[in-house]
Design a protein around this motif. Structure first.
Motif, PDB file in Angstrom:
ATOM      1  N   GLN A  12      -1.176  -0.991  10.762  1.00  0.00           N
ATOM      2  CA  GLN A  12      -2.053  -1.646   9.808  1.00  0.00           C
ATOM      3  C   GLN A  12      -2.906  -2.686  10.528  1.00  0.00           C
ATOM      4  OE1 GLN A  12      -2.235  -1.517   6.246  1.00  0.00           O
ATOM      5  NE2 GLN A  12      -0.833   0.222   6.036  1.00  0.00           N
ATOM      6  N   LEU A  40       0.808  -1.212   0.000  1.00  0.00           N
ATOM      7  CA  LEU A  40       0.000   0.000   0.000  1.00  0.00           C
ATOM      8  C   LEU A  40       0.845   1.267   0.000  1.00  0.00           C
ATOM      9  CD1 LEU A  40      -2.762  -1.057   2.570  1.00  0.00           C
ATOM     10  CD2 LEU A  40      -2.950  -0.978   0.077  1.00  0.00           C
ATOM     11  N   TYR A  67      -6.403   2.497   4.160  1.00  0.00           N
ATOM     12  CA  TYR A  67      -6.397   1.170   4.764  1.00  0.00           C
ATOM     13  C   TYR A  67      -7.238   1.160   6.032  1.00  0.00           C
ATOM     14  CZ  TYR A  67      -2.718   2.894   8.011  1.00  0.00           C
ATOM     15  OH  TYR A  67      -1.995   3.592   8.953  1.00  0.00           O
ATOM     16  N   THR A  73      -3.174  -5.329  -4.288  1.00  0.00           N
ATOM     17  CA  THR A  73      -4.216  -4.869  -3.375  1.00  0.00           C
ATOM     18  C   THR A  73      -4.944  -3.650  -3.917  1.00  0.00           C
ATOM     19  OG1 THR A  73      -2.726  -5.570  -1.607  1.00  0.00           O
ATOM     20  CG2 THR A  73      -4.692  -4.379  -0.956  1.00  0.00           C
ATOM     21  N   ARG A 109      -6.331  -5.740   4.797  1.00  0.00           N
ATOM     22  CA  ARG A 109      -5.879  -4.379   5.107  1.00  0.00           C
ATOM     23  C   ARG A 109      -6.795  -3.325   4.497  1.00  0.00           C
ATOM     24  NH1 ARG A 109       0.047  -6.191   3.417  1.00  0.00           N
ATOM     25  NH2 ARG A 109       0.790  -7.059   5.400  1.00  0.00           N
ATOM     26  N   ILE A 110      -7.546  -3.686   3.457  1.00  0.00           N
ATOM     27  CA  ILE A 110      -8.467  -2.713   2.865  1.00  0.00           C
ATOM     28  C   ILE A 110      -9.921  -3.136   3.097  1.00  0.00           C
ATOM     29  CG2 ILE A 110      -6.785  -1.906   1.173  1.00  0.00           C
ATOM     30  CD1 ILE A 110      -8.356  -3.508  -0.968  1.00  0.00           C
TER      31      ILE A 110
END
Length: 460
Positions: free
Chosen positions: A30, A11, A59, A299, A330-331
């Motif tokens: 994160q 990211l 994120y 991602t 993470r997203i």
């Protein structure tokens, strides 16, 4: 004071563990907090404070879960409207973390309520200082200012100009600078920097946000450099304000061949993680290609291209499926299903869903386009508009990969040759076209090499 950098190259972000040898402050963690916990264990320190510079747009934070798990104070701007219990902090406040003092500095710009933290070790080594700037002052530039609202973008750009100066004045020139964004993140804007470390004095001398003495000029240049950002950003801030739940990183049981075939026929999203050439040579009808590789593009582009909150099945070797699940968490893409093949570089896709194999579609380089392009064929450039404007194949159409899904029906009914800058985005686009039943050729080559093979391009 020791600062441990926790990289998330997928990211373009960094998180930090700051400690005095006994207790620690974590900044902008994160969602996969096990990485932070591992660093704390290795350092032999206890996490007592977790701080956010802002409610993130790129994120899902692990801050709340980490703080609750370790009984740590969770420092979030008092002005942020959140649905969880936090320790509200405000500009000018100074907190103690063991031997360290933590000064809170309001630095609006990236968001209205953005904070930075100046951390000093006053007792052990006088003058040791670090600045954690989040999305304010970055290496070579600043955080983008258009994520809140189009109506606020210009005002936040002016705020950013003032904030970086205020932040510099809050620290010593020798202070180390530790931003969260700016390592490939779409949250940064302006000139790209390849620095790995920097100080306040270095940025004062070289960062355009600090060297440009004309505020209006700086704002104008900043606004001119704004480009598109991933669609999933719209969901991150609300998730963070609500208080994210712990991530599930386990690989689920693999779906069987019959079920995988059903999902493909139903038009569900089956994502093939293999190398784009392997996908081009043989893939399941209806699947799409998001090459995992090192994961640096995976991602952002998957979250950008595939509609939000849709059933998702990851197809690939176990090691890549496992990494992809972590990246997607993470997203905020939680618990995708998986069709896991053998732990080999070559996956027998036909064995995974025998009823849905797909014969190869064409792929090649620029010389193939030069030799075999027919007059009615279309060259489709799926780079960003600013990339296309700088230079492109003469006669090419431009539809950015993140807009393609909604515009496939608008494309001419002809064979489509797809390219981007390196081949990655083109492979995603080609698979979307193939899924829609279009005749497609993937140009798996760098755009910068096109002119050298005889392809006519516009000049920069």
């Amino acid at each position: 004071m020791d600062v441990v950098v926790i990289e998330t190259p997928q990211l373009g972000d960094r998180s930090y563990l700051v400690h005095d040898g006994s207790v620690a402050l974590v900044i902008d963690p994160q969602r996969d907090i096990d990485r932070v916990e591992r660093e704390a264990r290795d350092a032999g320190v206890r996490i007592t404070h977790v701080a956010e510079t802002h409610l993130h747009n790129d994120y899902v934070t692990g801050g709340l879960v980490l703080a609750e798990k370790h009984g740590a104070d969770y420092l979030v701007n008092a002005a942020d409207e959140v649905s969880f219990t936090r320790v509200p902090v405000t500009d000018g406040q100074v907190l103690r973390v063991g031997r360290l003092s933590v000064s809170v500095v309001a630095t609006p710009g990236h968001t209205h309520t953005h904070l930075s933290y100046v951390v000093r070790d006053d007792t052990h080594d006088a003058g040791t200082e670090a600045v954690f700037s989040g999305g304010s002052l970055l290496y070579g530039s600043v955080g983008r200012t258009d994520l809140v609202s189009p109506h606020d973008t210009a005002k936040l750009a002016h705020d950013q100009y003032s904030s970086v100066r205020r932040l510099v004045d809050s620290a010593t020139p020798e202070a180390a600078l530790y931003p969260t964004h700016g390592f490939g993140s779409f949250c940064s804007i302006g000139p790209a920097s390849h620095q790995e470390t920097s100080t306040i004095s270095e940025q004062t001398a070289s960062n355009h946000a600090l060297t440009d003495r004309d505020e209006d000029h700086f704002v104008s240049q900043l606004l001119q450099n704004i480009t598109a950002y991933p669609a999933y950003y719209a969901h991150m801030n609300p998730l963070n304000a609500a208080g994210p739940h712990p991530a599930t990183l386990d690989v689920p049981d693999s779906v069987d061949a019959k079920e995988l075939g059903r999902r493909l026929r139903a038009g569900e999203w089956v994502v093939d993680l293999r190398h784009r050439v392997a996908f081009a040579d043989s893939h399941l009808q209806g699947s799409v290609s998001f090459e995992y590789g090192r994961g640096d593009n995976f991602t952002s582009y998957l979250g950008w291209v595939i509609p939000w909150n849709q059933p998702l099945t990851l197809l690939g070797p176990l090691s890549e499926v496992e990494k992809a699940i972590r990246d997607l968490a993470r997203i905020g893409i939680d618990s995708p299903d998986a069709a896991v093949g053998p732990e080999t570089a070559v996956l027998n896709v036909g064995a995974l869903a025998p009823e849905s194999p797909q014969a190869s579609y064409l792929h090649g380089d620029w010389s193939l386009l030069l030799r075999e392009r027919e007059p009615a064929d279309v060259v489709l450039d799926v780079r960003r508009p600013d990339e296309f404007e700088a230079s492109h194949v003469k006669g090419a159409l431009n539809v950015p990969v993140y807009e393609l899904l909604g515009k496939i029906t608008e494309l001419p009914n002809a064979r489509i040759w797809v390219h981007c800058a390196t081949g990655y985005r083109a492979s995603v686009a080609a698979s979307l076209l193939d899924r829609a039943g279009r005749e497609v050729v993937l140009i798996n080559a760098r755009f910068r090499d096109a002119a050298g093979t005889g392809i006519e391009t516009t000049q920069p």
